[in-house]
Design an enzyme around this catalytic site. Structure first.
Site, PDB file in Angstrom:
ATOM      1  N   LYS B 135      44.264  38.270  33.300  1.00 21.53           N
ATOM      2  CA  LYS B 135      45.040  37.027  33.390  1.00 21.53           C
ATOM      3  C   LYS B 135      44.907  36.190  32.126  1.00 21.53           C
ATOM      4  CE  LYS B 135      41.292  35.688  36.377  1.00 21.53           C
ATOM      5  NZ  LYS B 135      40.862  37.111  36.396  1.00 21.53           N
ATOM      6  N   VAL B 162      47.805  38.604  38.526  1.00 23.45           N
ATOM      7  CA  VAL B 162      47.709  37.816  39.760  1.00 23.45           C
ATOM      8  C   VAL B 162      48.005  38.715  40.964  1.00 23.45           C
ATOM      9  CG1 VAL B 162      48.629  35.824  41.019  1.00 23.45           C
ATOM     10  CG2 VAL B 162      48.509  35.756  38.526  1.00 23.45           C
ATOM     11  N   GLY B 216      29.328  44.362  45.838  1.00 21.19           N
ATOM     12  CA  GLY B 216      29.946  44.629  44.535  1.00 21.19           C
ATOM     13  C   GLY B 216      31.324  44.008  44.397  1.00 21.19           C
ATOM     14  N   GLU B 219      31.168  38.936  41.408  1.00 17.29           N
ATOM     15  CA  GLU B 219      30.311  39.110  40.237  1.00 17.29           C
ATOM     16  C   GLU B 219      28.917  38.512  40.519  1.00 17.29           C
ATOM     17  OE1 GLU B 219      31.220  40.524  37.298  1.00 17.29           O
ATOM     18  OE2 GLU B 219      33.208  40.953  38.090  1.00 17.29           O
ATOM     19  N   ASP B 230      38.605  30.992  38.191  1.00 19.35           N
ATOM     20  CA  ASP B 230      39.480  32.155  38.352  1.00 19.35           C
ATOM     21  C   ASP B 230      40.834  31.717  38.923  1.00 19.35           C
ATOM     22  OD1 ASP B 230      39.872  35.248  38.696  1.00 19.35           O
ATOM     23  OD2 ASP B 230      40.375  34.375  40.647  1.00 19.35           O
ATOM     24  N   LYS B 234      44.633  31.868  37.153  1.00 18.92           N
ATOM     25  CA  LYS B 234      45.802  32.487  37.788  1.00 18.92           C
ATOM     26  C   LYS B 234      46.935  31.472  37.962  1.00 18.92           C
ATOM     27  CE  LYS B 234      43.235  36.152  40.060  1.00 18.92           C
ATOM     28  NZ  LYS B 234      42.307  36.460  41.170  1.00 18.92           N
ATOM     29  N   GLY B 331      41.867  45.885  46.965  1.00 19.75           N
ATOM     30  CA  GLY B 331      40.951  46.876  46.438  1.00 19.75           C
ATOM     31  C   GLY B 331      41.359  47.366  45.068  1.00 19.75           C
TER      32      GLY B 331
END
Lengths: 358, 358
Positions: B135, B162, B216, B219, B230, B234, B331
């Site tokens: 992004k 996005v 996982g 972060e 974040d 976006k 995913g």
């Protein structure tokens, strides 16, 4: 620049709103390389008019709205030609310089998909492109018409058949390359969703239906909505185009909402569930099955949140999991927009394939 | 047939999943007129490899996953070239017979949009096309990069920036002609939505965040998510592309979710409201304002229904009212798909404009 001659077969609310949208967006369409004029309009009750030099489409719309006959505009004297006759006559004199595009928006007999399917067939056979907001042709004869269009090298576009102008067919065709659609579920009929939402709020079935009819949103004969026929036709249309189902609306397992009571709907709501008329289609072992039925959905299901006339369609895919397109607003302009977006698609596709057309 | 040489700058999870998707879909891509090979990959910790005859990309991915250096694959001896150096070197020897495409998926410094923006700039300047799932470039430098791409006659594509592979930018570009986007609202950050959903179910903030980190999904340093950076990036990306906002993430008014308590979130839920980290951007009087903040939404609001890692974006439009695209699954494959769909778009666009490129 692509020059198009538009023929309206059916000139009701949607077509007339589209004509006004075309006028407002004339400059924008010119920037997209589309120059258009209207050469004919066939109505159900106001006669037919054709003029190969072009008609003032907004004046036509005003005439129909004032209750006049279109006879005075009929310079080409097509008189009382049927839709199919009109299409064939105009197709005979079409030239290579201008593309002939039939805009099909007649009232649908949902038991047979007619007369829309005959109009589409006649148009493609005689060398015209077709844009329709009718679900009939795709619900009853998609595979035949698609193959006819391919053979004839003409475009057959129908974005308005499901969820008005919200991109469904264009979404899959233009933005999901290489993705396989494995199934679909959705709430696709606005009248029944409006009635179910009103029942949750305390209204009774007949009361809320009458309210929609008074507002001109539901037809006087609401049985097509209430018995699930409209939803079944849309489900068949989606299954045919997106799942290659080759079914008709009669092959969609169908339960309407006529047997539901306000009490039942409110009891479900009190238990945190919402009753929705849900369309489903799924491919399993190479075979597609489709159904329309009321379902009690948990209230945090996306489809359960749809109020009033809102619609949504969930695509079940291989690469992207489930994704959904939701129509939160609604109305005539949205359906008229479907025709506009198909016209832009048509121009783009015809130009893309220029030089390879027959 | 369009022949493309792919250069991976960044070769993490997304890029490696993409490489496997490319292999699985090789025949499908060939049918779409795309013949591809990988000619270089630059990693953060495993070195860089280039081979102008083509590399076995799946073996590269396996090597990285086994913890090996890519040194042994480096037939062209690019050694320890930086991303920019690698791009420039490969661009020097590009030929007209094959298109050079840089796949940019490096780890983003969200305060500066780097090094992704430098990579995109270098690629476009030296005659390569760019596909990125980052992004950063669109959030920080969209208007500059867009104009650079236009001048260079190269493609700059970023569908994965996005909502992973769910079509957002392609949706607007390909399926909503003549529609004006007036505003946007959405839930765009998966980690905070997962945490907020877990808090509703009785978890505390730190507990549910730790759960995501253990899986996982979030972060180790979750502050970029929790503080709304974040989502702000976006939001800036969307506002820049769809509303011509020309802003950076720093200009998005931003409140994170770090100050929220489980008690507060559950009190809202008990009152029939759901706390979501909502992104908004709107154009008013020619000026675009954007913000990210937790909001209490009524539970039948579409955005309120998003659970766990689900995302949604509502487009506020002139002709179609509000419509929404919802990502119900998620995913790695979805983000990898964004790169694949951009590759198909690239091939289609390059072919469309063939003969008119500089």
């Amino acid at each position: 620049m692509l020059r198009v001659d538009l023929v309206f077969v059916g000139f009701g609310n949607v077509a007339r709103r589209f004509v006004r949208l075309l006028e407002v967006r004339r400059a924008d369409l010119a920037r997209r390389g589309i120059e258009w004029r209207v050469v004919a309009a066939a109505t159900r009750r106001h006669g037919t008019a054709a003029n190969s030099e072009g008609l003032d489409a907004v004046r036509l719309a005003e005439a129909v709205e004032a209750g006049w006959s279109l006879h005075g505009f009929d310079a080409d004297r097509v008189g009382s030609a049927s839709g199919v006759q009109l299409i064939e006559r105009l197709a005979e004199r079409r030239t290579e310089a201008r593309e002939l595009v039939v805009l099909e928006t007649t009232v649908l007999d949902i038991a047979a998909g007619q007369p829309a399917t005959d109009h589409v067939r006649a148009a493609l056979r005689s060398g015209a492109h077709v844009i329709t907001a009718n679900k009939g042709p795709v619900a009853f004869a998609f595979s035949e018409l698609e193959s006819l269009a391919r053979t004839a090298g003409r475009q057959f576009l129908y974005e308005g058949a499901v969820m008005d102008g919200i991109p469904i067919f264009n979404l899959v065709r233009e933005t999901l390359p290489s993705v396989q659609i494995q199934g679909l579920r959705g709430v696709l009929n606005s009248t029944t969703n409006f009635v179910l939402t009103a029942m949750e709020r305390g209204r009774e079935f007949g009361e809320s239906l009458a309210e929609m009819q008074a507002a001109g949103i539901a037809e006087a004969d609401a049985s097509l909505d209430v018995d699930g026929w409209d939803a079944a036709a849309k489900t068949a249309a989606l299954a045919n185009v997106l799942l290659d189902a080759r079914i008709t609306p009669q092959e969609v397992e169908r339960t309407g909402i006529g047997h539901l009571t306000g009490e039942g709907v409110r009891a479900a709501a009190a238990a945190g569930r919402r009753v929705k008329l849900v369309s489903r289609a799924v491919r399993r072992d190479g075979r597609v099955t489709a159904r329309v039925a009321p379902e009690e959905l948990p209230q945090d299901d996306l489809l359960a949140t749809l109020r009033d006339q809102q619609n949504a369609l969930v695509f079940e895919t291989d690469l992207l999991g489930d994704l959904s397109m939701v129509q939160l607003g609604g109305g005539l302009t949205q359906t008229a927009y479907a025709l506009l977006s198909d016209l832009v698609t048509l121009a783009r596709t015809v130009r893309r394939s220029e030089g390879v057309r027959p």
